[in-house]
Structures are given as C-alpha cells and as structure tokens.
Design an enzyme around this catalytic site. Structure first.
Site, PDB file in Angstrom:
ATOM      1  CD  GLN A 186      -2.969   1.017   2.371  1.00 25.23           C
ATOM      2  OE1 GLN A 186      -2.611   0.393   3.528  1.00 25.23           O
ATOM      3  NE2 GLN A 186      -4.137   1.630   2.339  1.00 25.23           N
ATOM      4  N   PRO A 191       7.624   0.910   8.876  1.00 23.14           N
ATOM      5  CG  PRO A 191       6.949   1.646   6.856  1.00 23.14           C
ATOM      6  CD  PRO A 191       7.727   0.640   7.675  1.00 23.14           C
ATOM      7  CG  PHE A 192       2.769   1.541   7.911  1.00 17.87           C
ATOM      8  CD1 PHE A 192       2.443   3.001   7.576  1.00 17.87           C
ATOM      9  CD2 PHE A 192       3.438   1.068   6.907  1.00 17.87           C
ATOM     10  CE1 PHE A 192       2.522   3.637   6.454  1.00 17.87           C
ATOM     11  CE2 PHE A 192       3.621   1.571   5.676  1.00 17.87           C
ATOM     12  CZ  PHE A 192       3.374   3.070   5.218  1.00 17.87           C
ATOM     13  N   GLY A 229       0.427  -0.523  12.064  1.00 17.06           N
ATOM     14  CA  GLY A 229      -0.059  -1.818  11.478  1.00 17.06           C
ATOM     15  C   GLY A 229      -0.469  -1.849   9.914  1.00 17.06           C
ATOM     16  CG  ASN A 255      -0.067  -7.027   4.388  1.00 16.54           C
ATOM     17  OD1 ASN A 255      -0.426  -6.452   3.390  1.00 16.54           O
ATOM     18  ND2 ASN A 255       1.113  -6.720   5.044  1.00 16.54           N
ATOM     19  CG  HIS A 258      -6.956   0.633  12.424  1.00 15.49           C
ATOM     20  ND1 HIS A 258      -7.863   1.878  12.194  1.00 15.49           N
ATOM     21  CD2 HIS A 258      -6.478   0.547  11.336  1.00 15.49           C
ATOM     22  CE1 HIS A 258      -7.601   2.198  11.169  1.00 15.49           C
ATOM     23  NE2 HIS A 258      -6.751   1.469  10.439  1.00 15.49           N
ATOM     24  CD  GLU A 259      -3.782  -2.287  10.897  1.00 13.88           C
ATOM     25  OE1 GLU A 259      -4.256  -2.365   9.778  1.00 13.88           O
ATOM     26  OE2 GLU A 259      -3.404  -0.958  11.203  1.00 13.88           O
ATOM     27  CD  GLU A 297      -7.094   3.277   6.699  1.00 10.96           C
ATOM     28  OE1 GLU A 297      -7.133   3.022   7.864  1.00 10.96           O
ATOM     29  OE2 GLU A 297      -6.202   2.672   5.935  1.00 10.96           O
ATOM     30  CG  ASP A 320      -8.005  10.637  22.969  1.00 10.48           C
ATOM     31  OD1 ASP A 320      -6.969  11.496  23.184  1.00 10.48           O
ATOM     32  OD2 ASP A 320      -8.676  10.801  22.202  1.00 10.48           O
ATOM     33  CE1 TYR A 363      -5.387   7.097   7.702  1.00  8.81           C
ATOM     34  CE2 TYR A 363      -5.804   5.291   9.420  1.00  8.81           C
ATOM     35  CZ  TYR A 363      -5.263   5.578   8.488  1.00  8.81           C
ATOM     36  OH  TYR A 363      -4.209   4.858   7.841  1.00  8.81           O
ATOM     37  CE  LYS A 410       2.929   4.070  14.277  1.00  7.99           C
ATOM     38  NZ  LYS A 410       2.247   3.763  15.451  1.00  7.99           N
ATOM     39  CD  GLN A 411       5.007   7.555   6.429  1.00  4.13           C
ATOM     40  OE1 GLN A 411       5.531   6.556   5.943  1.00  4.13           O
ATOM     41  NE2 GLN A 411       4.021   8.099   6.167  1.00  4.13           N
TER      42      GLN A 411
HETATM   43  N1  BES Z   1      -3.648   0.750   6.019  1.00  2.00           N
HETATM   44  C1  BES Z   1      -3.095   1.488   6.749  1.00  2.00           C
HETATM   45  C2  BES Z   1      -1.511   1.765   6.741  1.00  2.00           C
HETATM   46  C3  BES Z   1      -1.201   2.316   5.552  1.00  2.00           C
HETATM   47  C4  BES Z   1      -1.953   3.791   5.142  1.00  2.00           C
HETATM   48  C5  BES Z   1      -0.202   1.932   4.752  1.00  2.00           C
HETATM   49  C6  BES Z   1      -1.532   4.256   3.791  1.00  2.00           C
HETATM   50  C7  BES Z   1       0.201   2.773   3.676  1.00  2.00           C
HETATM   51  C8  BES Z   1      -0.525   3.817   3.093  1.00  2.00           C
HETATM   52  C9  BES Z   1      -3.206   0.806   8.358  1.00  2.00           C
HETATM   53  O1  BES Z   1      -4.482   0.302   8.520  1.00  2.00           O
HETATM   54  C10 BES Z   1      -3.238   2.025   9.326  1.00  2.00           C
HETATM   55  O2  BES Z   1      -4.070   2.998   9.384  1.00  2.00           O
HETATM   56  N2  BES Z   1      -2.337   1.959  10.337  1.00  2.00           N
HETATM   57  C11 BES Z   1      -2.346   2.916  11.318  1.00  2.00           C
HETATM   58  C12 BES Z   1      -2.819   2.253  12.620  1.00  2.00           C
HETATM   59  C13 BES Z   1      -3.830   3.265  13.631  1.00  2.00           C
HETATM   60  C14 BES Z   1      -4.786   4.013  12.745  1.00  2.00           C
HETATM   61  C15 BES Z   1      -4.564   2.427  14.662  1.00  2.00           C
HETATM   62  C16 BES Z   1      -0.892   3.251  11.727  1.00  2.00           C
HETATM   63  O3  BES Z   1       0.052   2.617  11.202  1.00  2.00           O
HETATM   64  O4  BES Z   1      -0.676   3.893  12.404  1.00  2.00           O
HETATM   65 ZN    ZN Z   2      -6.044   1.731   8.523  1.00  4.40          ZN
END
Ligand code: BES
Ligand code: ZN
Length: 612
Positions: free
Chosen positions: A171, A296-297, A299, A302, A325-326, A348, A368, A376, A562-563
């Site tokens: 993604q 970098p995330f 979660g 996949n 969330h995932e 999202e 929170d 989101y 993590k980004q």
């Molecule tokens: N699918 C996303 C991560 C993502 C978004 C990867 C856009 C590449 C491009 C994943 O479900 C997500 O939103 N992860 C969040 C979790 C949080 C909202 C609980 C994260 O990584 O912080």
């Molecule tokens: Zn997500």
C-alpha cells in the site's frame, strides 16, 4: 424507523457500480481491457550484499498472469504497472489452442514506457491481437533487488541481529516494484506463490494457506480475490505460536514469548465481536507478524497476516486498538475496497468507525485515539453522522452488515455507498438528508476543512478532565506543588497519560524549569518505554528546548522507524533551536540506512528541503 434493505440473497444479480467506469490515475496499466483470473509468483530469495553485481540480494523467478480479454474489439497488448527496479528478462504468451492439451508458451516482445516517479508501464505485445473473451496466460521472468517495494534488512536491522530479513509493503502503489501487475485497488484476483528461501529461513505471506514444500520452499494460496496492494511477503528467522483457534503470532525467536504473552486469547474476542457486527470473517485465519523496528507503520492489514510494529509489545496491552483497527479492515478495506486512492476514506473512515464499535462493545469507552488525519478522522465523523441520522445504533449496525454483504469482494466509490445508504433507509431519502443545508453529502466529501458534525464523545470526559486539569497546573508560572502532588497519576491508563501529554504539548513552551520538574516528578513518563509516551515526551522536550533530554529523542528514533513517530519529531527538531537542528542532522545520518525508503524521502524533505 423500519430498515428497508434486507440482505440480498446469494446468487442475486449485483448492482451496477459507479466504480465500474472510474479511472485510476495512479495506474499505468490497461486493467479495464482484461479480467485477471489468477496470479502465480514463483520466486527465489537470495540474501547478499546490496546489488548490483553477482550474488547480491534479490528475488528472482517468474510471475504468471491468467487473463481473459474483455475488449469487444480484442486487444493488441497488455500493459502492466511496473518499476525501473524490476529487471524483466523474458516474456512469453500461452494462448488457447485448438486441441485439449496445454499449448506451449511462445516468447513475445515487450518494452517499458515512463509513467511517474513511482512507476513505469511494462507493455507486452501480442503477435496477433487476442480476441474478445479469449483466455491467455502471460509469463514474465524477472528479478528485483534494491527498490521501494522490497525492503531488505541487514542482521543489525532486526531484533535478533543474527540473520537478514526481507519484507514487502504494497500500500498504496509500491507492489508494482515487487511484481508486474494491475496495481490498482479496482481489480481483485486470487493468487498463489512458491517461495524458495536459503537454509534456516521461513517465508510467510498474506494468504489463506501456508504449506512447507521441502526444507526450503513454501507454497501459499489466497483463495479469496484481493487487490494487488494486499499481496505481502516476509522472509526471516521466524517462528510462530498459537494465540487462538484461528490465530498465531509470528516473530523472530527473541520476541515470540513476549508476543504470545501480550496477545494470547485476545484476538479471538476481537474477531468474534467483528463478526457479530459486520458479518462473517471470510479470511479463515488471522495471524500477526511482528516486524523489525524500522517497519514504518503501526499496522498493515495484509489479509490473513497483519504486519505490526514491534512497538506494540508494550507489555500492557495498551496498544490493542491498533490490532482492532487492522482486524476491522477485514471487512472495510479488504472485503469492500476503495476503487482508487482518491476514495481512501472508504477504507480508513469506515475502519475507524468499526474499530470504535468493537472497542465500545468490549471496553465501554472509546479510548482516545491518536491518529488524526483527514481520511481517518473526518471519514469517521461522516460515518458517525450517518449513524446519527438513522438515530438507532442497532439499525445502523445492521446496515453496516448489509453494506459489507452488498459490496464484498468488490471495489467501490463513495457514490456506490451513498446510493446504497439512501436505498436502505428510504425515509431518510424521502427527507432528502443528502441535501440538508450545511450537511450536504457532497460538502462532506469534497469541501476541505473541519467536519460540520462531530460525534458525541462526552462519555470520555470524566476520564480526560483530570488530565486536562493537571496539565493546566503544570502550565502555571508559579507551580502549585501541593495541588500537583494531590493528583495521583499512577492508576491512569496509557491513553490518559497520552492525553495529558498532548495538553502539555499544546501549552508548550511552558515557563522555564517546568519541563525539567515535570520529568523528575513523573519518571514513568520521562523514562517510559511505551512508544506513544516516548513520542510525546520527545515532542515536549523539543518544543521546550529541554536539551538535557535530547538524547532520548535520538535513542527513540534509533529504536524504531514508524513514520508517524519519525516525521513529527523531525519537524519539531527542524522547527527548534540550532542544537535541535543539529540533533536532527546527526540522528538522520545515523538512522537513514535503517529506514523505509518512503520515510527516508520524507525526512530528507524536512531536514534538507529540495526546491522542486
Ligand atoms: N492501511 C493503513 C496503513 C497504511 C496507510 C499504509 C496508507 C500505507 C499507506 C493501516 O491500516 C493503518 O491505518 N495503520 C495505522 C493504525 C492506526 C490508525 C490504529 C498506523 O499505522 O498508525
Ligand atoms: Zn487503517
């Protein structure tokens, strides 16, 4: 209000979708000209030094695409998404022959065409155009070494520090740098893969089944159609442990006990609650893979195998909301999918709503949340608003179940969803709720800025108020030590501490000396190991130029990649004192080689912006 839309039955004809005609500006492929029936990857992984050159690390083998021509006039070429890092060395074509046996594959010519900075087109030319409805198989021999889609890590970049690791992150548009494909979420297909690894390595994928074929080969099959971006692979020194009837955790051996301890028994409860709300869980299993620290995330959903950051091993289950969330993406995103990335909020926003429905049922109060980006949170507010129009939670839950059922295994646009909503609730349609002045659906979806309606979050007030009051005390010029000491924060939940720190950050810079005192008063905050707390302490330290604790910022950025933690801290450093800016440059120099390539690019823009 009576719900009008019963679940439509099995073989019923599916509705005509707006998404059927939508373009995807991020794809260079001619995905409307073919149906992709199946993809098979046959790849061998080799670990070695970064390429080029003999023996360098890479994946090599073939990608086999089973296609059916959809053009009534036939098609003269197949155009796939690809990337300059994919070295395609041969293309072959197998067409339906007159006889019954499998016809031979004939070599065919191919060429590439530039498209954008994130990819190129790979064009496979047919000697004679294929006919409408004809079935064909395209075989591509290729190799991929360094590139944005396949992330190679040295042993030092893993938790165990002993063996290298490789993983893919699809993604949004990175899987075209993993295998040639229709890299658009508009297209769904099943896939299989045979992955050969060196001795002592294990491969895992986002697939329904996982099978060992001899000591070094792993065979995978995904038996539900999914978009390209959800195909994922990881290879490393991996072991697994059962944590529920349909879940395992996968991790490097040094992390597996922690992973099992933290998640044993809880996943099944999340899945069961999701099923009750949104309908059957169609993916069979739900495994978690704990990634190396530079993932970098938080979660990545996949299917069958969510990838998660090791920061989730906080020891206190405080970060379970990421898992919920995932898991919610199992229905919203993976089953009903945005047809292009302009409609990302469908993935999202619904997932945030689903995540909070599950949390509310299991824990009462929505904890929170810390993630705050438009698709989101504004998406969440819009879904909350639509629930508010219905006025009855049970009816809205039933609607969500019907929505998943209606669109499962398809990719849709917001208009598909909105049509369905108004059909399901005809009284709302009659009342023209889509055009209420100030709350027009169009305005929600196309006007930038704050949502016109905010969901009622007052149930959380009693938990958040003390945190807000304490932050107020710490912002005073003269600290009221008695009042501060009267507030015991040791029973606070992590999300309350997070909220407290957010308030401190908002009020920063605090009067001189206060942050030093704050850190001394609450060592469980200033020396926390929980990543959400470390992020915020780092932001506070930087905003107040509390140089004594600068080393903690650097250490945190070295511990994980993590980004959403990395970028805010670099912004804060570059927006700070000269010492802070130097810290940014030093930290980046020491971590760049460990970070995901996307994250490196973003940090580079912050630390040394290129005019473009
Ligand atoms: N699918 C996303 C991560 C993502 C978004 C990867 C856009 C590449 C491009 C994943 O479900 C997500 O939103 N992860 C969040 C979790 C949080 C909202 C609980 C994260 O990584 O912080
Ligand atoms: Zn997500």
């Amino acid at each position: 209000m009576a719900s009008a839309g019963p679940l439509s039955g099995g073989g019923a004809a599916r509705r005509q979708l707006h998404s059927a005609e939508a373009v995807d500006v991020a794809s260079a492929s001619n995905f409307r000209a073919f149906e992709l029936l199946h993809l098979h990857l046959d790849l061998r992984a080799e670990f070695g030094p970064p390429g080029p050159g003999a023996g360098s690390r890479g994946l090599s083998g073939t990608a086999v695409l089973d296609l059916r021509c959809l053009e009534s006039e036939g098609a003269a070429e197949l155009r796939l998404d690809s990337h300059p890092c994919l070295e395609v060395t041969a293309a072959a074509l197998r067409r339906e022959g007159p006889g019954s046996g499998e016809p031979p594959a004939e070599p065919v010519s191919f060429y590439t065409r530039p498209f954008s900075h994130y990819g190129q087109a790979l064009c496979v030319s047919f000697p004679q155009p294929c006919r409408a409805a004809e079935r064909l198989q395209v075989l591509l021999t290729y190799r991929v070494g360094e590139g944005p889609g396949v992330c190679w890590l040295t042993p030092e970049q893993t938790a165990g520090k002993k063996k290298p690791f490789v993983y893919t992150q699809g993604q949004a548009v990175l899987n075209r740098a993993f295998f040639p494909c229709f890299d658009t979420p508009a297209v769904k297909y099943k896939y299989s893969a045979l992955i050969e690894v060196p001795d002592g390595f294990t491969a895992v994928m986002s697939a329904s089944t996982w099978e060992k074929r001899g000591p070094n080969k792993f065979f995978f099959q995904m038996c539900q159609p999914i978009p390209s971006y959800l195909i994922a692979l990881a290879i490393g020194d991996l072991v697994s442990a059962e944590v529920g009837p349909r879940s395992r955790v996968w991790a490097e051996p040094c992390l597996i006990d922690d992973a099992k301890k933290e998640y044993d028994g809880v996943i099944e409860e999340f899945l069961a609650t999701g099923e009750k709300l949104f309908g059957p869980y169609v993916w069979g299993r739900y495994d978690l893979l704990f990634m190396p620290p530079s993932f970098p995330f938080g979660g990545m959903e996949n299917p069958c195998l969510t990838f998660v950051t090791p920061c989730l091993l906080a020891g206190d289950r405080s970060l379970a909301d990421v898992i919920i969330h995932e898991i919610s993406h199992s229905w919203f995103g993976n089953l009903v999918t945005n047809a292009n990335w302009g409609e990302f909020w469908l993935n999202e926003g619904f997932t945030m709503y689903a995540q909070r429905r599950i949390s509310t049922i299991l824990f009462g109060v929505d904890p929170d949340d810390t993630y705050n980006e438009t698709p989101y949170e504004k998406g969440f507010c819009f879904v909350s608003y639509l629930a508010h129009l219905v006025g009855d939670q049970d009816q809205f839950d039933n609607f969500l179940k019907a929505y998943v059922h209606e669109f499962k295994f398809q990719s849709i646009l917001a208009d598909d969803f909105l049509d369905f909503y108004l059909e399901y609730f005809p009284e709302l349609k009659k009342k023209r709720v889509d055009t209420i002045p100030g709350f027009e659906f169009d305005r929600w979806l196309s006007t930038p800025g704050w949502p016109p309606y905010l969901p009622d979050l007052s149930p959380g007030d009693s938990l958040m108020k003390p945190a807000e009051e304490l932050a107020q005390l710490w912002a005073a010029e003269e600290l009221d030590v008695k009042a501060i000491e009267a507030v015991a924060i040791s029973p606070w939940k992590t999300y309350q501490l997070v909220y407290f720190l957010d308030k401190i950050l908002q009020k920063s810079p605090l009067p001189p000396g206060n942050v030093k005192k704050l850190g001394e008063t609450y060592p469980n905050i200033s020396n926390a190991r929980n990543a959400e707390l470390r992020l915020r302490w780092g932001q506070i330290v930087l905003k107040n130029d509390h140089q004594e604790d600068f080393w903690k910022v650097k250490e945190f950025l070295q511990d994980q990649g993590k980004q959403k933690y990395t970028l805010p801290l670099y912004h804060a450093m570059m927006g700070g004192s000269e010492v802070a800016q130097t810290l940014a440059k030093e930290t980046f120099a020491s971590t760049a080689s460990q970070l995901h390539s996307n994250v490196v690019n973003y940090v580079q823009q912050i630390v040394a912006p290129k005019r473009s």
